[in-house]
Design an enzyme around this catalytic site. Structure first.
Site, PDB file in Angstrom:
ATOM      1  N   VAL A  46       4.204  -1.295   3.653  1.00 25.93           N
ATOM      2  CA  VAL A  46       4.223   0.140   3.357  1.00 25.93           C
ATOM      3  C   VAL A  46       5.140   0.397   2.169  1.00 25.93           C
ATOM      4  O   VAL A  46       6.329   0.101   2.202  1.00 25.93           O
ATOM      5  CB  VAL A  46       4.690   0.955   4.581  1.00 25.93           C
ATOM      6  CG1 VAL A  46       4.720   2.443   4.236  1.00 25.93           C
ATOM      7  CG2 VAL A  46       3.776   0.703   5.776  1.00 25.93           C
ATOM      8  N   LYS A  47       4.561   0.960   1.125  1.00 27.96           N
ATOM      9  CA  LYS A  47       5.277   1.201  -0.129  1.00 27.96           C
ATOM     10  C   LYS A  47       5.785   2.642  -0.145  1.00 27.96           C
ATOM     11  O   LYS A  47       4.997   3.588  -0.040  1.00 27.96           O
ATOM     12  CB  LYS A  47       4.326   0.935  -1.297  1.00 27.96           C
ATOM     13  CG  LYS A  47       4.971   0.711  -2.645  1.00 27.96           C
ATOM     14  CD  LYS A  47       3.885   0.295  -3.635  1.00 27.96           C
ATOM     15  CE  LYS A  47       4.438   0.028  -5.021  1.00 27.96           C
ATOM     16  NZ  LYS A  47       3.332  -0.281  -5.960  1.00 27.96           N
ATOM     17  N   LEU A  48       7.108   2.794  -0.269  1.00 28.94           N
ATOM     18  CA  LEU A  48       7.760   4.090  -0.148  1.00 28.94           C
ATOM     19  C   LEU A  48       8.526   4.439  -1.416  1.00 28.94           C
ATOM     20  O   LEU A  48       9.129   3.560  -2.042  1.00 28.94           O
ATOM     21  CB  LEU A  48       8.743   4.078   1.025  1.00 28.94           C
ATOM     22  CG  LEU A  48       8.160   3.731   2.403  1.00 28.94           C
ATOM     23  CD1 LEU A  48       9.270   3.311   3.351  1.00 28.94           C
ATOM     24  CD2 LEU A  48       7.388   4.911   2.956  1.00 28.94           C
ATOM     25  N   ALA A  99       0.857  -1.184   0.000  1.00 27.21           N
ATOM     26  CA  ALA A  99       0.000   0.000   0.000  1.00 27.21           C
ATOM     27  C   ALA A  99       0.895   1.237   0.000  1.00 27.21           C
ATOM     28  O   ALA A  99       1.735   1.400   0.884  1.00 27.21           O
ATOM     29  CB  ALA A  99      -0.915  -0.005   1.219  1.00 27.21           C
TER      30      ALA A  99
END
Length: 217
Positions: free
Chosen positions: A86-88, A60
């Site tokens: 968590v997509k950064l 996400a």
């Protein structure tokens, strides 16, 4: 190699899941918008719906580009479901946020990676996944698959545990080539997965088997 599907379409996710070969999902705001899903509340609910469909990790993506904003959004996403990753973005504050989340035991996916140097920084920061975009490199006449090979060599040299998630996969040969090079994960459209089923000799063979069966009955 793990198979992720890159979409926000629940029907396509379910189709891949029902095949028994799906290991996870990647998505982003653009894919959400493509399905008509807008607004923070609706997007958050959709992430939960995706998690409830699959057994594996669901990436996400944060919208913020500053450290504090990424931490705030990432923590909210991680609280949604234990399958959330968590997509950064691969920028300075993104690497900093990756280290922050890694220290807290929250899974991360460093995205928009286009060089071995970026992948090395992501691994140093403890990223769970690194996402080199091979299709987009191909689009500018650069060998995307060579990047997978470079990252694989570097990670193997130093024993990094970060998984190489080949992203921007466009077709079945991308999948096969990434598997040959040792990518840990691929993510692409449903067609890149179901396309692996196709072979004319399979179709011809099945047609003959069925014809022979009918002759005997």
């Amino acid at each position: 190699m793990k198979f992720f599907i890159d979409t926000a379409n629940l029907e396509q996710i379910k189709e891949a899941q029902d095949m028994g070969i799906l290991d996870g999902v990647t998505t982003n705001p653009s894919l959400m918008a493509k399905e008509g899903i807008t607004g923070t509340d609706n997007i958050m609910k959709h992430y939960v719906n995706i998690c409830n469909l699959v057994d594996g990790d669901v990436s996400a993506e944060v919208i913020a580009t500053d450290f504090d904003g990424m931490v705030r959004e990432g923590e909210a996403l991680a609280e949604l479901h234990d399958q959330i990753v968590v997509k950064l973005p691969m920028i300075k504050d993104g690497v900093k946020a990756c280290k922050y989340f890694s220290d807290k035991g929250i899974k991360t996916n460093m995205t928009l990676v286009f060089s071995a140097g970026q992948a090395l920084l992501a691994a140093k920061a403890g990223a769970t996944y690194v996402s080199p975009f091979i299709g987009r490199l191909d689009d500018i006449s650069t060998d995307g698959l060579n990047l997978i090979a470079e990252i694989r060599m570097i990670y193997d040299n130093y024993g990094f545990e970060t998984e190489i998630l080949a992203a921007s996969v466009r077709h079945t040969m991308h999948v096969i080539d990434c598997a040959k090079l040792g990518a840990d994960v691929m993510t692409g459209p449903l067609s890149s997965i179901t396309g692996l089923l196709n072979h004319p000799l399979t179709d011809i063979g099945l047609e003959k088997f069925l014809a022979d069966y009918k002759k005997g009955n």
